[in-house]
Design an enzyme around this catalytic site. Structure first.
Site, short mmCIF file in Angstrom:
data_model
loop_
_atom_site.label_atom_id
_atom_site.label_comp_id
_atom_site.label_asym_id
_atom_site.label_seq_id
_atom_site.Cartn_x
_atom_site.Cartn_y
_atom_site.Cartn_z
N GLY A 107 5.73 3.27 3.49
CA GLY A 107 5.89 1.95 2.83
C GLY A 107 6.22 1.92 1.37
O GLY A 107 7.25 1.41 1.13
N CYS A 131 -3.60 0.76 5.65
CA CYS A 131 -2.89 -0.22 6.22
C CYS A 131 -2.92 -0.21 7.87
O CYS A 131 -2.98 -1.20 8.49
CB CYS A 131 -1.36 -0.06 6.10
SG CYS A 131 -0.92 -0.03 4.20
N CYS A 170 -10.59 8.12 -13.72
CA CYS A 170 -11.08 7.53 -14.99
C CYS A 170 -11.25 5.92 -14.40
O CYS A 170 -12.16 5.19 -14.73
CB CYS A 170 -10.00 7.37 -16.27
SG CYS A 170 -10.64 8.88 -17.03
N ARG A 189 26.66 -0.16 -14.30
CA ARG A 189 25.67 -1.29 -14.37
C ARG A 189 24.45 -0.90 -15.10
O ARG A 189 23.73 -1.61 -15.69
CB ARG A 189 25.34 -1.99 -12.99
CG ARG A 189 26.55 -2.42 -12.34
CD ARG A 189 27.48 -3.49 -13.59
NE ARG A 189 28.61 -4.16 -12.68
CZ ARG A 189 29.84 -3.52 -12.48
NH1 ARG A 189 30.01 -2.56 -13.04
NH2 ARG A 189 30.77 -4.50 -11.74
N LEU A 229 -0.16 19.09 2.03
CA LEU A 229 -0.21 20.26 0.78
C LEU A 229 -1.74 20.23 0.32
O LEU A 229 -2.28 19.22 -0.10
CB LEU A 229 0.65 19.94 -0.39
CG LEU A 229 2.03 19.88 -0.03
CD1 LEU A 229 2.79 19.89 -1.41
CD2 LEU A 229 2.45 21.27 0.62
N CYS A 262 -6.78 9.14 -16.46
CA CYS A 262 -6.42 9.58 -15.30
C CYS A 262 -6.73 8.62 -14.10
O CYS A 262 -7.49 7.83 -14.33
CB CYS A 262 -6.75 11.11 -15.13
SG CYS A 262 -8.40 11.38 -14.51
N LYS A 269 9.04 11.87 9.02
CA LYS A 269 9.07 11.05 7.99
C LYS A 269 10.03 11.24 6.74
O LYS A 269 11.02 10.69 6.25
CB LYS A 269 7.98 10.15 7.41
CG LYS A 269 7.27 9.21 8.25
CD LYS A 269 6.08 8.39 7.56
CE LYS A 269 5.64 7.51 8.75
NZ LYS A 269 4.38 6.70 8.25
ZN LIG Z 1 -10.15 10.89 -16.06
#
Ligand SMILES: [Zn+2]
Length: 253
Positions: free
Chosen positions: A38, A190, A173, A11, A107, A170, A83
């Site tokens: 989520g 949340c 920005c 598909r 990390l 980015c 998770k």
């Molecule tokens: Zn930037």
């Protein structure tokens, strides 16, 4: 692709924008998903089901009861489980051909840079400014496209920062780091502010779609910032330009 795969992904393959070549690119693609909550749940499930060949899931959290209302990769049997393990199992159940690597720890920027180094696309499914900035810096350094999603209360948003392109804005920005530092006390999460369940599904599946476009080459990456107000049902689109004064991307540019 063997006959089984041709049927499985038929598909998608019948879409001229994807075709066999696009599906092959998906199968050869590697998506790094930061956050298995989520947003990360639908992202991981859809990318695995759709035939993205390799996923790396990064999250240091464990499944709690209050997550189950919206984090659909996790079930009651996963309470207390990492998770990333729970989400990997759910995604693997959909598609056993998908290679899924998990990183069950937070990390730092250096480790994040390493983790995204061989990604084809990175999905920011986190809910903290500090993580978003770290992902932005790591992906800017590695020149990787980032699909960023956020959802809180009834409001969601999505932006793609295609950092392969030096002219791309980015994350900093859009949300200058200095300002965020000042408002970090008021960071919307949340856990403290609530979120309506399907909203994370909408934004997460939108992220999955954008990632698949980047991986397969279909269409063009989403431009600017899209926001969704769940209470009115209204989507809006804002343009985002590269900030020549950006403290993150203008320095490295
Ligand atoms: Zn930037």
């Amino acid at each position: 692709m063997n006959d089984q795969a041709l049927l499985r992904y038929s598909r998608q393959i019948m879409l001229p924008q994807v075709d066999i070549a696009g599906q092959e690119r998906l199968l050869a693609g590697h998506a790094v998903i930061v956050g298995a909550g989520g947003l990360g749940s639908p992202v991981a499930l859809y990318l695995a089901a759709a035939g993205v060949g390799r996923l790396t899931l990064i999250d240091d959290d464990v499944v709690e009861l209050s997550n189950l209302q919206r984090q659909i990769a996790h079930g009651e049997a996963d309470l207390g489980r990492a998770k990333v393990d729970s989400a990997a199992a759910a995604a693997q159940a959909l598609n056993s051909d998908c290679r899924i690597d998990v990183i069950a720890r937070h990390l730092d920027e250096m480790a994040l840079r390493e983790a995204v180094e061989n990604a084809d696309v990175v999905l920011d499914c986190t809910d903290r400014f500090s993580s978003r900035y770290a992902i932005n810096r790591a992906c800017l350094g590695a020149r990787k496209p980032v699909v960023s999603g956020a959802a809180i209360q009834f409001s969601g948003q999505l932006a793609v920062f295609d950092l392969r392109n030096k002219e791309s804005p980015c994350y900093a920005c859009l949300y200058p780091a200095g300002e965020a530092g000042e408002r970090s006390d008021q960071e919307m999460r949340c856990a403290e502010n609530g979120v309506i369940a399907p909203l994370v599904g909408m934004i997460g599946t939108f992220q999955a779609l954008e990632a698949m476009k980047i991986l397969s080459g279909a269409g063009t990456p989403h431009q600017g910032l899209s926001t969704f107000d769940g209470l009115s049902g209204e989507w809006r689109r804002f343009s985002v330009s590269r900030d020549p004064q950006c403290s993150v991307c203008s320095v490295k540019g």
